[in-house]
Design a protein around this motif. Sequence first.
Motif, PDB file in Angstrom:
ATOM      1  N   PHE A 180       0.622  -1.463  -0.492  1.00 44.51           N
ATOM      2  CA  PHE A 180      -0.169   0.059  -0.067  1.00 44.51           C
ATOM      3  C   PHE A 180       0.814   1.574  -0.196  1.00 44.51           C
ATOM      4  O   PHE A 180       0.782   2.421  -0.519  1.00 44.51           O
ATOM      5  CB  PHE A 180      -0.571  -0.034   0.935  1.00 44.51           C
ATOM      6  CG  PHE A 180      -1.487   1.756   1.321  1.00 44.51           C
ATOM      7  CD1 PHE A 180      -2.560   2.261   0.307  1.00 44.51           C
ATOM      8  CD2 PHE A 180      -1.556   2.305   2.386  1.00 44.51           C
ATOM      9  CE1 PHE A 180      -2.936   2.509   0.497  1.00 44.51           C
ATOM     10  CE2 PHE A 180      -2.241   3.627   2.501  1.00 44.51           C
ATOM     11  CZ  PHE A 180      -3.049   3.612   2.277  1.00 44.51           C
ATOM     12  N   ILE A 181       2.088   1.552   0.844  1.00 42.78           N
ATOM     13  CA  ILE A 181       3.430   2.558   0.579  1.00 42.78           C
ATOM     14  C   ILE A 181       3.655   2.735  -0.770  1.00 42.78           C
ATOM     15  O   ILE A 181       3.978   3.831  -0.716  1.00 42.78           O
ATOM     16  CB  ILE A 181       3.725   2.152   2.286  1.00 42.78           C
ATOM     17  CG1 ILE A 181       3.307   2.489   3.263  1.00 42.78           C
ATOM     18  CG2 ILE A 181       5.377   3.318   1.889  1.00 42.78           C
ATOM     19  CD1 ILE A 181       2.229   3.908   3.700  1.00 42.78           C
ATOM     20  N   GLN A 182       4.080   1.622  -1.332  1.00 39.99           N
ATOM     21  CA  GLN A 182       4.490   1.561  -2.469  1.00 39.99           C
ATOM     22  C   GLN A 182       4.315   2.452  -3.210  1.00 39.99           C
ATOM     23  O   GLN A 182       4.356   2.962  -4.138  1.00 39.99           O
ATOM     24  CB  GLN A 182       4.733  -0.128  -2.920  1.00 39.99           C
ATOM     25  CG  GLN A 182       6.237  -0.338  -2.201  1.00 39.99           C
ATOM     26  CD  GLN A 182       6.315  -1.685  -2.955  1.00 39.99           C
ATOM     27  OE1 GLN A 182       5.684  -3.020  -1.954  1.00 39.99           O
ATOM     28  NE2 GLN A 182       7.188  -1.519  -4.251  1.00 39.99           N
ATOM     29  N   TYR A 183       2.195   1.868  -3.456  1.00 41.74           N
ATOM     30  CA  TYR A 183       1.288   2.134  -4.362  1.00 41.74           C
ATOM     31  C   TYR A 183       1.697   3.746  -4.363  1.00 41.74           C
ATOM     32  O   TYR A 183       1.234   5.067  -4.674  1.00 41.74           O
ATOM     33  CB  TYR A 183      -0.113   2.184  -3.968  1.00 41.74           C
ATOM     34  CG  TYR A 183      -0.680   2.743  -3.914  1.00 41.74           C
ATOM     35  CD1 TYR A 183      -1.663   3.447  -5.458  1.00 41.74           C
ATOM     36  CD2 TYR A 183      -1.981   3.790  -3.085  1.00 41.74           C
ATOM     37  CE1 TYR A 183      -2.832   3.975  -5.489  1.00 41.74           C
ATOM     38  CE2 TYR A 183      -3.091   4.205  -3.140  1.00 41.74           C
ATOM     39  CZ  TYR A 183      -3.302   4.279  -4.379  1.00 41.74           C
ATOM     40  OH  TYR A 183      -4.356   5.340  -4.103  1.00 41.74           O
ATOM     41  N   LEU A 184       1.727   4.361  -2.200  1.00 42.51           N
ATOM     42  CA  LEU A 184       1.184   5.821  -2.122  1.00 42.51           C
ATOM     43  C   LEU A 184       2.198   6.856  -3.064  1.00 42.51           C
ATOM     44  O   LEU A 184       2.162   7.823  -2.889  1.00 42.51           O
ATOM     45  CB  LEU A 184       0.796   5.293  -0.500  1.00 42.51           C
ATOM     46  CG  LEU A 184       1.051   7.518   0.048  1.00 42.51           C
ATOM     47  CD1 LEU A 184      -0.935   7.229  -0.021  1.00 42.51           C
ATOM     48  CD2 LEU A 184       0.798   7.344   1.199  1.00 42.51           C
ATOM     49  N   LEU A 185       3.759   6.213  -2.315  1.00 45.48           N
ATOM     50  CA  LEU A 185       4.740   6.678  -2.647  1.00 45.48           C
ATOM     51  C   LEU A 185       4.938   6.844  -4.645  1.00 45.48           C
ATOM     52  O   LEU A 185       6.201   7.333  -4.584  1.00 45.48           O
ATOM     53  CB  LEU A 185       5.694   6.492  -2.538  1.00 45.48           C
ATOM     54  CG  LEU A 185       5.760   6.342  -0.174  1.00 45.48           C
ATOM     55  CD1 LEU A 185       6.793   5.664  -0.068  1.00 45.48           C
ATOM     56  CD2 LEU A 185       4.988   8.157   0.164  1.00 45.48           C
ATOM     57  N   ASP A 186       4.323   6.109  -5.247  1.00 44.29           N
ATOM     58  CA  ASP A 186       4.159   5.681  -6.550  1.00 44.29           C
ATOM     59  C   ASP A 186       3.980   7.033  -7.265  1.00 44.29           C
ATOM     60  O   ASP A 186       2.913   7.600  -7.662  1.00 44.29           O
ATOM     61  CB  ASP A 186       4.075   4.285  -6.715  1.00 44.29           C
ATOM     62  CG  ASP A 186       4.466   4.554  -8.522  1.00 44.29           C
ATOM     63  OD1 ASP A 186       4.910   5.390  -9.302  1.00 44.29           O
ATOM     64  OD2 ASP A 186       3.969   2.559  -9.177  1.00 44.29           O
TER      65      ASP A 186
END
Length: 288
Positions: A180-186
């Motif tokens: 989820f964090i990877q998505y948020l920061l992408d």
Amino acid sequence: PNLPTLRSEDRDNSKWRSLYETQRERKRIMRETCSKYKSNSRRIITPYHVSRIFVADKYRVLYCEVPKAGCSNWKRVLMVLNGLAASTKDIQHNTVHYGNYLKRLDGFDHQGIYHRLNTYTKMLFVREPFEKLVSAFRDKFEHPNNYYHPVFGKAIISRYRPNATREALRTGSGVTFKEFIQYLLDVHRPVGMDIHWDHVNRLCSPCLIDYDFVGKFESMEEDANFFLHLIGAPQNLTFPKFKDRHSTEERTTTKITQQYFAQLSPAQRQRSYDFYYMDYLMFNYSKP
């Protein structure tokens, strides 16, 4: 500013006085952050900027909805203020969110919007950004959800999970916090932003709209009941204490938030902080 001043009988009450001072301080920090970082404080306010603001005409209140910061209970309170319900206890979650009983500010014409912005008491409630984020993640991804799993879950799993099973790709369930964090920061997100994890800055435009009252989730009961007192709400109306969804589950606390963030690399933690930097600064939350 349209924050009602303390009545003379309240000025002798040290609790009300200190809450009033707290408000002045919060607004000062918010305005200073805005003037320091935002050059566009005099931009035109469009319907888009006020699309998250709910209206209680009877008490001349505008409330900007920040998800996961008590918004369901605030909407219940507004419904009571508007005369749509006798008590907050009678209002179901679905009525609050899907009943369309409350008007939004962008539903009015230009003049209606400006008149209310200029004369009503404008308020918002905020929450520590990482706790708000974990609360949203738990709510949307750790429970069955027929919107967030297929729409966000599928896209996140197919993008960030190297050997995803066909089942995971089919249902979109089981997204991990790290994914989820990877998505948020992408910057090239496979699906767009969502109000549940967007910046308060973007949702409520506090540098454009001069809020009169800034409440905090962390001191919700005190702040909320002080606000209701200030606007002269009925005495028997107090802010509901109940947890709206997954009520058997523990609320997202600092401790729970730390457990989730422990799953990330130090770089991801730093980038998450940078992502919410303006919210941290503007609402005076210390760096976790």
